[in-house]
Motif scaffolding. Structure first.
Motif, mmCIF file in Angstrom:
data_model
loop_
_atom_site.group_PDB
_atom_site.id
_atom_site.type_symbol
_atom_site.label_atom_id
_atom_site.label_comp_id
_atom_site.label_asym_id
_atom_site.label_seq_id
_atom_site.Cartn_x
_atom_site.Cartn_y
_atom_site.Cartn_z
ATOM 1 N N MET A 1 54.207 37.329 61.282
ATOM 2 C CA MET A 1 53.394 37.088 60.101
ATOM 3 C C MET A 1 54.298 36.982 58.876
ATOM 4 O O MET A 1 55.171 37.806 58.669
ATOM 5 N N SER A 2 54.083 35.938 58.080
ATOM 6 C CA SER A 2 54.921 35.781 56.903
ATOM 7 C C SER A 2 54.306 36.520 55.719
ATOM 8 O O SER A 2 53.092 36.645 55.600
ATOM 9 N N GLU A 3 55.174 36.978 54.864
ATOM 10 C CA GLU A 3 54.746 37.715 53.690
ATOM 11 C C GLU A 3 54.280 36.744 52.619
ATOM 12 O O GLU A 3 54.819 35.654 52.470
ATOM 13 N N THR A 4 53.263 37.137 51.855
ATOM 14 C CA THR A 4 52.782 36.294 50.770
ATOM 15 C C THR A 4 53.036 36.982 49.439
ATOM 16 O O THR A 4 53.286 38.183 49.382
ATOM 17 N N ARG A 5 52.948 36.192 48.389
ATOM 18 C CA ARG A 5 53.153 36.720 47.040
ATOM 19 C C ARG A 5 51.867 36.586 46.238
ATOM 20 O O ARG A 5 50.992 35.800 46.580
ATOM 21 N N SER A 6 51.825 37.322 45.152
ATOM 22 C CA SER A 6 50.653 37.298 44.271
ATOM 23 C C SER A 6 51.069 36.985 42.843
ATOM 24 O O SER A 6 52.105 37.449 42.376
ATOM 25 N N VAL A 7 50.234 36.211 42.174
ATOM 26 C CA VAL A 7 50.351 36.023 40.728
ATOM 27 C C VAL A 7 49.454 37.077 40.097
ATOM 28 O O VAL A 7 48.276 37.194 40.464
ATOM 29 N N VAL A 8 50.002 37.857 39.175
ATOM 30 C CA VAL A 8 49.222 38.863 38.457
ATOM 31 C C VAL A 8 49.385 38.599 36.962
ATOM 32 O O VAL A 8 50.502 38.479 36.465
ATOM 33 N N VAL A 9 48.243 38.476 36.279
ATOM 34 C CA VAL A 9 48.250 38.316 34.832
ATOM 35 C C VAL A 9 47.304 39.374 34.277
ATOM 36 O O VAL A 9 46.164 39.492 34.726
ATOM 37 N N GLU A 10 47.807 40.147 33.332
ATOM 38 C CA GLU A 10 46.994 41.194 32.719
ATOM 39 C C GLU A 10 46.890 40.934 31.230
ATOM 40 O O GLU A 10 47.837 40.461 30.606
ATOM 41 N N ARG A 11 45.714 41.244 30.696
ATOM 42 C CA ARG A 11 45.503 40.979 29.278
ATOM 43 C C ARG A 11 44.473 41.959 28.725
ATOM 44 O O ARG A 11 43.514 42.309 29.398
ATOM 45 N N ALA A 12 44.687 42.355 27.469
ATOM 46 C CA ALA A 12 43.719 43.199 26.758
ATOM 47 C C ALA A 12 42.789 42.292 25.962
ATOM 48 O O ALA A 12 43.244 41.349 25.307
ATOM 49 N N PHE A 13 41.485 42.566 26.056
ATOM 50 C CA PHE A 13 40.483 41.824 25.306
ATOM 51 C C PHE A 13 39.753 42.792 24.373
ATOM 52 O O PHE A 13 39.460 43.918 24.770
ATOM 53 N N ALA A 14 39.432 42.327 23.182
ATOM 54 C CA ALA A 14 38.759 43.175 22.197
ATOM 55 C C ALA A 14 37.242 43.094 22.352
ATOM 56 O O ALA A 14 36.512 43.058 21.360
ATOM 57 N N PHE A 15 36.790 43.046 23.599
ATOM 58 C CA PHE A 15 35.367 42.921 23.891
ATOM 59 C C PHE A 15 35.021 43.854 25.039
ATOM 60 O O PHE A 15 35.865 44.125 25.891
ATOM 61 N N PRO A 16 33.772 44.340 25.095
ATOM 62 C CA PRO A 16 33.383 45.243 26.178
ATOM 63 C C PRO A 16 33.329 44.517 27.527
ATOM 64 O O PRO A 16 33.175 43.295 27.577
ATOM 65 N N PRO A 17 33.441 45.279 28.623
ATOM 66 C CA PRO A 17 33.414 44.673 29.961
ATOM 67 C C PRO A 17 32.193 43.790 30.207
ATOM 68 O O PRO A 17 32.301 42.753 30.865
ATOM 69 N N GLU A 18 31.044 44.158 29.665
ATOM 70 C CA GLU A 18 29.825 43.380 29.884
ATOM 71 C C GLU A 18 29.977 41.946 29.354
ATOM 72 O O GLU A 18 29.489 41.001 29.955
ATOM 73 N N ARG A 19 30.665 41.818 28.247
ATOM 74 C CA ARG A 19 30.858 40.487 27.649
ATOM 75 C C ARG A 19 31.816 39.649 28.490
ATOM 76 O O ARG A 19 31.574 38.467 28.725
ATOM 77 N N LEU A 20 32.895 40.262 28.972
ATOM 78 C CA LEU A 20 33.809 39.543 29.862
ATOM 79 C C LEU A 20 33.101 39.178 31.155
ATOM 80 O O LEU A 20 33.281 38.079 31.678
ATOM 81 N N TRP A 21 32.301 40.101 31.668
ATOM 82 C CA TRP A 21 31.595 39.869 32.933
ATOM 83 C C TRP A 21 30.733 38.608 32.851
ATOM 84 O O TRP A 21 30.712 37.800 33.771
#
Length: 139
Positions: A1-21
């Motif tokens: 089995m070959s190993e895979t990689r992941s792209v990870v991008v993290e960001r802070a938003f000035a809005f509550p989770p409900e709005r992002l959702w």
């Protein structure tokens, strides 16, 4: 089995989770920051994302935890194996005192997919910038 990689991008938003959702799960909003789609927030729902470049991604909702976690299969069929991709995109929302921390991970890049990996990293940064702009101008 070959190993895979992941792209990870993290960001802070000035809005509550409900709005992002809402922006992550309502098709008309998804279209504004990501791509045209026929998304429905239902586990098992199969949908397509249609890119401006003419490509179509075959997707399926895998996980829904309202205001916390959304994941879906993100597959791109291509004649050239270097571009064909079977991956999973996961959004994790964590409330913060100032809004929400969003972590996006796209997992499944094979070692021979360096160009696709780099393109996804750049693409997700652009998508999340568009998401932030959308949230600023909508309620």
């Amino acid at each position: 089995m070959s190993e895979t990689r992941s792209v990870v991008v993290e960001r802070a938003f000035a809005f509550p989770p409900e709005r992002l959702w809402r922006a992550l799960t309502q098709p008309h909003l998804i279209q504004e920051w990501l791509m045209k789609n026929d998304f429905q927030p239902v586990v098992g729902h199969r949908f397509n994302l249609s890119g401006d470049w003419g490509g179509v991604l075959d997707c399926e909702v895998l996980t829904i935890e309202p205001h916390r976690t959304l994941s879906y299969r993100w597959d791109y069929a291509h004649d050239d194996p270097a571009y064909a991709l079977k991956s999973v995109v996961t959004f994790t929302l964590t409330p913060t005192p100032d809004g929400t921390h969003l972590r996006m991970e796209q997992a499944g890049f094979r070692p021979d997919q360096k160009q696709a990996f780099g393109g996804a990293h750049a693409g997700w940064n652009q998508f999340l910038t568009r998401l932030d702009a959308l949230l600023v101008r909508t309620d």
